[in-house]
Design an enzyme around this catalytic site. Structure first.
Site, PDB file in Angstrom:
ATOM      1  N   ARG A 170       0.803  -1.221   0.000  1.00  0.00           N
ATOM      2  CA  ARG A 170       0.000   0.000   0.000  1.00  0.00           C
ATOM      3  C   ARG A 170       0.838   1.274   0.000  1.00  0.00           C
ATOM      4  O   ARG A 170       0.315   2.366  -0.192  1.00  0.00           O
ATOM      5  CB  ARG A 170      -0.917   0.032   1.217  1.00  0.00           C
ATOM      6  CG  ARG A 170      -0.180   0.176   2.536  1.00  0.00           C
ATOM      7  CD  ARG A 170      -1.129   0.254   3.708  1.00  0.00           C
ATOM      8  NE  ARG A 170      -0.419   0.520   4.961  1.00  0.00           N
ATOM      9  CZ  ARG A 170      -1.006   0.719   6.132  1.00  0.00           C
ATOM     10  NH1 ARG A 170      -2.334   0.676   6.200  1.00  0.00           N
ATOM     11  NH2 ARG A 170      -0.301   0.959   7.212  1.00  0.00           N
ATOM     12  N   GLU A 171       2.167   1.139   0.239  1.00  0.00           N
ATOM     13  CA  GLU A 171       2.935   2.366   0.440  1.00  0.00           C
ATOM     14  C   GLU A 171       4.299   2.365  -0.230  1.00  0.00           C
ATOM     15  O   GLU A 171       4.615   3.254  -1.006  1.00  0.00           O
ATOM     16  CB  GLU A 171       3.112   2.613   1.940  1.00  0.00           C
ATOM     17  CG  GLU A 171       3.689   3.961   2.290  1.00  0.00           C
ATOM     18  CD  GLU A 171       3.604   4.245   3.777  1.00  0.00           C
ATOM     19  OE1 GLU A 171       3.959   5.366   4.176  1.00  0.00           O
ATOM     20  OE2 GLU A 171       3.187   3.354   4.542  1.00  0.00           O
ATOM     21  N   HIS A 172       5.141   1.380   0.082  1.00  0.00           N
ATOM     22  CA  HIS A 172       6.467   1.348  -0.518  1.00  0.00           C
ATOM     23  C   HIS A 172       7.035  -0.061  -0.451  1.00  0.00           C
ATOM     24  O   HIS A 172       6.984  -0.717   0.576  1.00  0.00           O
ATOM     25  CB  HIS A 172       7.440   2.329   0.142  1.00  0.00           C
ATOM     26  CG  HIS A 172       7.239   2.524   1.609  1.00  0.00           C
ATOM     27  ND1 HIS A 172       7.070   1.464   2.497  1.00  0.00           N
ATOM     28  CD2 HIS A 172       7.179   3.641   2.363  1.00  0.00           C
ATOM     29  CE1 HIS A 172       6.920   1.937   3.715  1.00  0.00           C
ATOM     30  NE2 HIS A 172       6.977   3.238   3.664  1.00  0.00           N
ATOM     31  N   ILE A 225       8.972  -1.083   6.147  1.00  0.00           N
ATOM     32  CA  ILE A 225       9.583  -0.143   7.086  1.00  0.00           C
ATOM     33  C   ILE A 225      11.093  -0.324   7.141  1.00  0.00           C
ATOM     34  O   ILE A 225      11.852   0.643   7.124  1.00  0.00           O
ATOM     35  CB  ILE A 225       8.977  -0.329   8.498  1.00  0.00           C
ATOM     36  CG1 ILE A 225       7.518   0.126   8.507  1.00  0.00           C
ATOM     37  CG2 ILE A 225       9.771   0.454   9.538  1.00  0.00           C
ATOM     38  CD1 ILE A 225       7.326   1.600   8.200  1.00  0.00           C
ATOM     39  N   LYS A 261      21.211   2.825   9.327  1.00  0.00           N
ATOM     40  CA  LYS A 261      22.622   2.441   9.241  1.00  0.00           C
ATOM     41  C   LYS A 261      23.405   3.433   8.387  1.00  0.00           C
ATOM     42  O   LYS A 261      24.594   3.668   8.631  1.00  0.00           O
ATOM     43  CB  LYS A 261      22.766   1.021   8.686  1.00  0.00           C
ATOM     44  CG  LYS A 261      22.021  -0.030   9.488  1.00  0.00           C
ATOM     45  CD  LYS A 261      22.244   0.111  10.992  1.00  0.00           C
ATOM     46  CE  LYS A 261      21.185  -0.593  11.795  1.00  0.00           C
ATOM     47  NZ  LYS A 261      19.887   0.073  11.879  1.00  0.00           N
ATOM     48  N   GLY A 311      15.659   0.747  23.874  1.00  0.00           N
ATOM     49  CA  GLY A 311      15.841  -0.422  23.033  1.00  0.00           C
ATOM     50  C   GLY A 311      16.723  -0.065  21.854  1.00  0.00           C
ATOM     51  O   GLY A 311      17.334   1.018  21.814  1.00  0.00           O
ATOM     52  N   ALA A 320      10.432   6.107  21.678  1.00  0.00           N
ATOM     53  CA  ALA A 320      10.960   4.826  21.190  1.00  0.00           C
ATOM     54  C   ALA A 320      10.632   3.741  22.205  1.00  0.00           C
ATOM     55  O   ALA A 320      11.512   3.057  22.730  1.00  0.00           O
ATOM     56  CB  ALA A 320      12.460   4.927  20.959  1.00  0.00           C
ATOM     57  N   ALA A 363      14.166  -7.857  11.221  1.00  0.00           N
ATOM     58  CA  ALA A 363      14.018  -8.115   9.796  1.00  0.00           C
ATOM     59  C   ALA A 363      14.509  -9.507   9.415  1.00  0.00           C
ATOM     60  O   ALA A 363      13.880 -10.208   8.610  1.00  0.00           O
ATOM     61  CB  ALA A 363      14.781  -7.060   8.997  1.00  0.00           C
ATOM     62  N   HIS A 369      44.657 -14.276  12.430  1.00  0.00           N
ATOM     63  CA  HIS A 369      45.343 -13.267  13.238  1.00  0.00           C
ATOM     64  C   HIS A 369      46.013 -12.252  12.320  1.00  0.00           C
ATOM     65  O   HIS A 369      46.609 -12.624  11.314  1.00  0.00           O
ATOM     66  CB  HIS A 369      46.404 -13.936  14.118  1.00  0.00           C
ATOM     67  CG  HIS A 369      47.239 -12.952  14.882  1.00  0.00           C
ATOM     68  ND1 HIS A 369      46.785 -12.347  16.039  1.00  0.00           N
ATOM     69  CD2 HIS A 369      48.481 -12.463  14.644  1.00  0.00           C
ATOM     70  CE1 HIS A 369      47.733 -11.535  16.493  1.00  0.00           C
ATOM     71  NE2 HIS A 369      48.775 -11.587  15.664  1.00  0.00           N
TER      72      HIS A 369
END
Length: 487
Positions: A35-37, A41, A51, A203, A290, A340, A466
């Site tokens: 409906r949007e993209h 999200i 990120k 969080g 949040a 995700a 190493h």
């Protein structure tokens, strides 16, 4: 006559579009409703663009400490917030286009609009959805509608998968307004940098934004109701993260809650009640709410069909099945952990079970890694030390500080810790927890080990390269058994 499919997926986030790709690979006639993209999200407003912002913040932080690396730069590096945001949105747009390409490549039809399930499949009769006009029009020019999409109408399928994701949770009386109180939507696209910011909730979302805005020079205060920040993490790890965040200038209040917010023309005053019952007032230019997310289960027709829900999420089994035949759910809408990569895995498992593939294993939520991309990064999988003890497990715990790791010291990133938890009797790896540079890239090693049921003996006899920060993983295992070599 309604067009019929084998599978219709409602929602094109990480769970939905990956499920569609896998269905296409298996030869199932598939459609996805959005409906949007495309990308949901995560791709457009969450995992990916955040990120990109945090990468800009990381480079800025390093630039302002060049002398620590023997480098000289005339003048101070500053941030152009509009350019930083523009880069982030560009990254999102590129991947948004990529999802459209994947749908075309795998012969998945895209249906544009809002779906409601009107019938579940019964015997030979397929389930039915009605797609109406979207109430969420595309708002960004760089996210155009894909070409040749289908629109409003009635469609049928034997299998209908709900992958509608989640949205920010709002506390009564402290609802986001888009101006003074932000959600992650507004925090991702600020028109200006506020001088001060209050973040309610610590969080992953809250801490990542707190870390980003602090790097941008904003005075940031975090308020968390629990005793520790990032409360799902091991307490020792979150304690180290807290010290490093406070060293960077973040103010953190735990065992505290925002009880009321007063709004002025261009600022807020938050009333924060602490553990002792005292209330302090914190004035900030902006506030980010949040406090978690909640599943998008409304207006899908679930109640009329008798689909079971619990605390705002669809109840499923390990294969994504609901209690109603032919209806499935995956990703955030199906409950925690709301990540995700969990959604993607659930999508593949669900489709492969529908297709009748042999040896399809249910999703094991105990082996889903969690990552927080603040500075320092935090990553984990499995049981915390406290949870293992609560479950009555007899455990061995190993730790290795980055202060003893050559690569971390060379990078100037020696403030970190790797912690592992083993079952003392069997050598089973129960959990792994890390804080420090690039640990979100390292945690997959422990996830693979847990998935393969690797024991401590096999990990101790694995050769790590190493010098790498990953050596701290092996050293932590060795420490759990009294055999650490470099500390």
């Amino acid at each position: 006559m309604a067009e019929n499919y084998d599978v219709i997926i409602i929602g094109s986030g990480p769970g939905g579009y990956v499920a569609a790709v896998r269905a296409g690979q298996l030869g199932l006639k598939t459609a996805i409703v959005e409906r949007e993209h495309l990308g949901g999200i995560c791709l457009n407003w969450g995992c990916i663009p955040t990120k990109a912002l945090l990468r800009s913040a990381e480079i800025l932080d390093h630039s302002n400490h060049l002398k620590d690396y023997g480098l000289v730069l005339e003048g101070k590096v500053s941030a152009d917030v509009k350019a930083v945001v523009a880069r982030s949105r560009g990254v999102s747009a590129r991947l948004n286009t990529g999802v459209g390409f994947l749908m075309k490549k795998n012969k998945v039809d895209v249906i544009w609009g809002e779906a409601k399930i009107t019938k579940a499949s019964t015997g030979a009769q397929p389930g039915e959805i009605v797609v109406g006009k979207s109430t969420k029009p595309v708002v960004e020019p760089q996210h155009p509608l894909p070409k040749n999409v289908k629109g409003e109408g009635t469609y049928t399928a034997k299998h209908i998968i709900i992958a509608t994701g989640a949205r920010p949770r709002a506390l009564p009386g402290i609802e986001p307004d888009g101006k003074l109180i932000w959600t992650y939507f507004e925090a991702l696209k600020p028109d200006f940098l506020p001088k001060s910011l209050l973040v309610m909730g610590s969080g992953a979302i809250g801490i990542e934004f707190a870390s980003f805005y602090r790097s941008m020079g904003v005075d940031v205060t975090v308020v968390e109701v629990m005793p520790t920040i990032m409360p799902v993490e091991d307490a020792e790890i979150s304690g180290i993260a807290r010290k490093q965040l406070e060293k960077r200038g973040l103010k953190i209040l735990t065992k505290a809650k925002v009880t009321k917010v007063e709004k002025a023309a261009n600022s807020i005053t938050a009333h924060v009640e602490t553990e002792d019952g005292k209330v302090q007032q914190i004035v900030a230019d902006r506030m980010i709410s949040a406090v978690g997310v909640q599943g998008n289960i409304e207006n899908l027709g679930l109640e009329a069909l008798g689909v079971k829900t619990d605390r705002g999420c669809v109840v499923i089994d390990g294969y994504g099945k609901t209690n109603v035949a032919g209806i499935y759910a995956i990703g955030d809408v199906a409950g925690p952990p709301m990540l995700a990569h969990k959604a993607e895995h659930e999508g593949v498992v669900c489709i492969e079970k529908i297709a009748g593939l042999p040896n399809v294993h249910p999703t094991d939520k105990g082996k889903v890694p969690g990552c927080t991309y603040c500075q320092p990064q935090v990553a984990s999988v499995g049981l915390t030390e406290a949870k293992a003890k609560e479950l009555g497990r007899d455990i061995r715990v190993g730790r290795f500080s980055f202060a003893y790791n050559g690569k971390a010291i060379a990078l100037g990133e020696d403030q970190g810790l790797c912690k592992v938890i083993f079952d003392k009797k069997t050598g089973e790896l129960l959990g792994a927890h890390m804080v420090g540079a690039e640990v979100t890239e390292l945690i997959q090693g422990f996830v693979v080990a847990m998935n393969l049921e690797t024991t401590e003996e096999e990990l101790m006899h694995t050769i790590f390269p190493h010098p790498t920060v990953s050596e701290s993983m092996k050293e932590a295992v060795l420490d759990a058994y009294g055999r650490v070599l470099n500390a």
